[in-house]
Scaffold this motif. Structure first.
Motif, PDB file in Angstrom:
ATOM      1  N   ARG A 150      -9.509   8.194  -0.339  1.00 13.83           N
ATOM      2  CA  ARG A 150     -10.737   7.398  -0.200  1.00 13.83           C
ATOM      3  C   ARG A 150     -10.781   6.646   1.120  1.00 13.83           C
ATOM      4  O   ARG A 150     -11.858   6.298   1.602  1.00 13.83           O
ATOM      5  CB  ARG A 150     -10.842   6.396  -1.347  1.00 13.83           C
ATOM      6  CG  ARG A 150     -11.174   6.984  -2.705  1.00 13.83           C
ATOM      7  CD  ARG A 150     -11.485   5.907  -3.713  1.00 13.83           C
ATOM      8  NE  ARG A 150     -11.518   6.418  -5.082  1.00 13.83           N
ATOM      9  CZ  ARG A 150     -10.549   6.255  -5.963  1.00 13.83           C
ATOM     10  NH1 ARG A 150      -9.474   5.545  -5.635  1.00 13.83           N
ATOM     11  NH2 ARG A 150     -10.651   6.761  -7.171  1.00 13.83           N
ATOM     12  N   GLU A 193       0.358   4.017  -1.352  1.00 11.38           N
ATOM     13  CA  GLU A 193      -0.366   5.272  -1.179  1.00 11.38           C
ATOM     14  C   GLU A 193      -0.319   5.758   0.269  1.00 11.38           C
ATOM     15  O   GLU A 193      -0.205   6.952   0.531  1.00 11.38           O
ATOM     16  CB  GLU A 193      -1.820   5.148  -1.652  1.00 11.38           C
ATOM     17  CG  GLU A 193      -2.645   4.096  -0.938  1.00 11.38           C
ATOM     18  CD  GLU A 193      -2.605   2.745  -1.634  1.00 11.38           C
ATOM     19  OE1 GLU A 193      -3.520   1.943  -1.390  1.00 11.38           O
ATOM     20  OE2 GLU A 193      -1.663   2.501  -2.414  1.00 11.38           O
ATOM     21  N   GLN A 228       0.840  -1.204   0.000  1.00 13.60           N
ATOM     22  CA  GLN A 228       0.000   0.000   0.000  1.00 13.60           C
ATOM     23  C   GLN A 228       0.876   1.256   0.000  1.00 13.60           C
ATOM     24  O   GLN A 228       0.989   1.971   0.992  1.00 13.60           O
ATOM     25  CB  GLN A 228      -0.953  -0.013   1.189  1.00 13.60           C
ATOM     26  CG  GLN A 228      -2.055  -1.062   1.076  1.00 13.60           C
ATOM     27  CD  GLN A 228      -3.073  -0.928   2.184  1.00 13.60           C
ATOM     28  OE1 GLN A 228      -2.719  -0.708   3.343  1.00 13.60           O
ATOM     29  NE2 GLN A 228      -4.340  -1.043   1.838  1.00 13.60           N
ATOM     30  N   ASN A 258      -6.472   7.060  -4.197  1.00 12.11           N
ATOM     31  CA  ASN A 258      -6.653   5.848  -3.392  1.00 12.11           C
ATOM     32  C   ASN A 258      -6.491   6.140  -1.904  1.00 12.11           C
ATOM     33  O   ASN A 258      -7.215   5.590  -1.063  1.00 12.11           O
ATOM     34  CB  ASN A 258      -5.646   4.774  -3.815  1.00 12.11           C
ATOM     35  CG  ASN A 258      -5.985   4.130  -5.139  1.00 12.11           C
ATOM     36  OD1 ASN A 258      -7.122   4.228  -5.610  1.00 12.11           O
ATOM     37  ND2 ASN A 258      -5.018   3.486  -5.754  1.00 12.11           N
TER      38      ASN A 258
END
Length: 212
Positions: free
Chosen positions: A67, A32, A30, A64
């Motif tokens: 969110r 992001e 991940q 991403n």
């Protein structure tokens, strides 16, 4: 390995202008959260940051990231990106920061040199030139461009004046061939790999405690 906060403290305390830091991540990591939730905020608290976004990869990661957050974290990142400067390379969106240059990607070394020299010259002569340059999507540029792209990269590195700031390249190692990854690692003064809340020190990082 070291924990992520220790890695951040090291970057702020030890990385100098002209340093080239390679942060390799796996396709399922991940990134992001690491990039937008950790790395960019700590760099922007310390100095001026310019993002070089190849093919909108940084924009995808940004969207991403937002969110999955809310409340104070959401408000903080929206305030932070107001002062973030972006150099777009190739197609792709840019829903964060302000675009200061829009570059057409080229895979011919001499054409690339002319294009990127103009970009670098603007930054060098800017009254608020960056302390850090962070790149998203460099692995995609090398993947799409093949041998011409890696030759172009070598031409930039050996020719362009890049001693005025520290470079932090975030690269998806799953996109790169072993040879291209090896070239990037050789060109970098430090190489790190984040995974599951920890960061592996692969090269450099003297003074950063590890379990090796």
């Amino acid at each position: 390995m070291v924990d992520v906060p220790s890695f951040g403290t090291y970057l702020l305390g030890k990385v100098k202008r002209g340093s080239v830091i390679l942060v390799e991540y796996s396709p399922t990591y991940q990134m992001e959260r690491f990039s937008w939730g950790f790395l960019l905020p700590i760099l922007m608290e310390r100095g001026e940051v310019v993002v070089v976004d190849f093919f909108g990869v940084g924009d995808i990661m940004f969207r991403n990231y937002i969110r999955g957050i809310g409340g104070r974290e959401y408000s903080k990142i929206l305030e932070l990106i107001k002062s973030l400067k972006i150099i777009k390379v190739g197609p792709g969106g840019c829903s964060y920061g302000g675009v200061i240059d829009d570059v057409v990607p080229t895979y011919d070394p001499q054409s690339a040199l002319r294009s990127y020299y103009s970009m670098i010259n603007k930054l060098v002569n800017s009254p608020t030139k960056p302390d850090y340059m962070v790149t998203f999507g460099l692995a995609m540029y090398l993947h799409f461009g093949g041998e011409g792209a890696i030759r172009s990269l070598l031409t930039w590195v050996t020719t362009l004046p890049v001693e005025d700031w520290a470079w932090v390249h975030l690269v998806n190692r799953g996109v790169l061939s072993e040879e291209n990854l090896a070239i990037l690692e050789e060109l970098s003064s430090m190489v790190f790999q984040p995974s599951h809340g920890e960061v592996t020190v692969k090269k450099g990082g003297e003074g950063l405690a590890t379990d090796r």
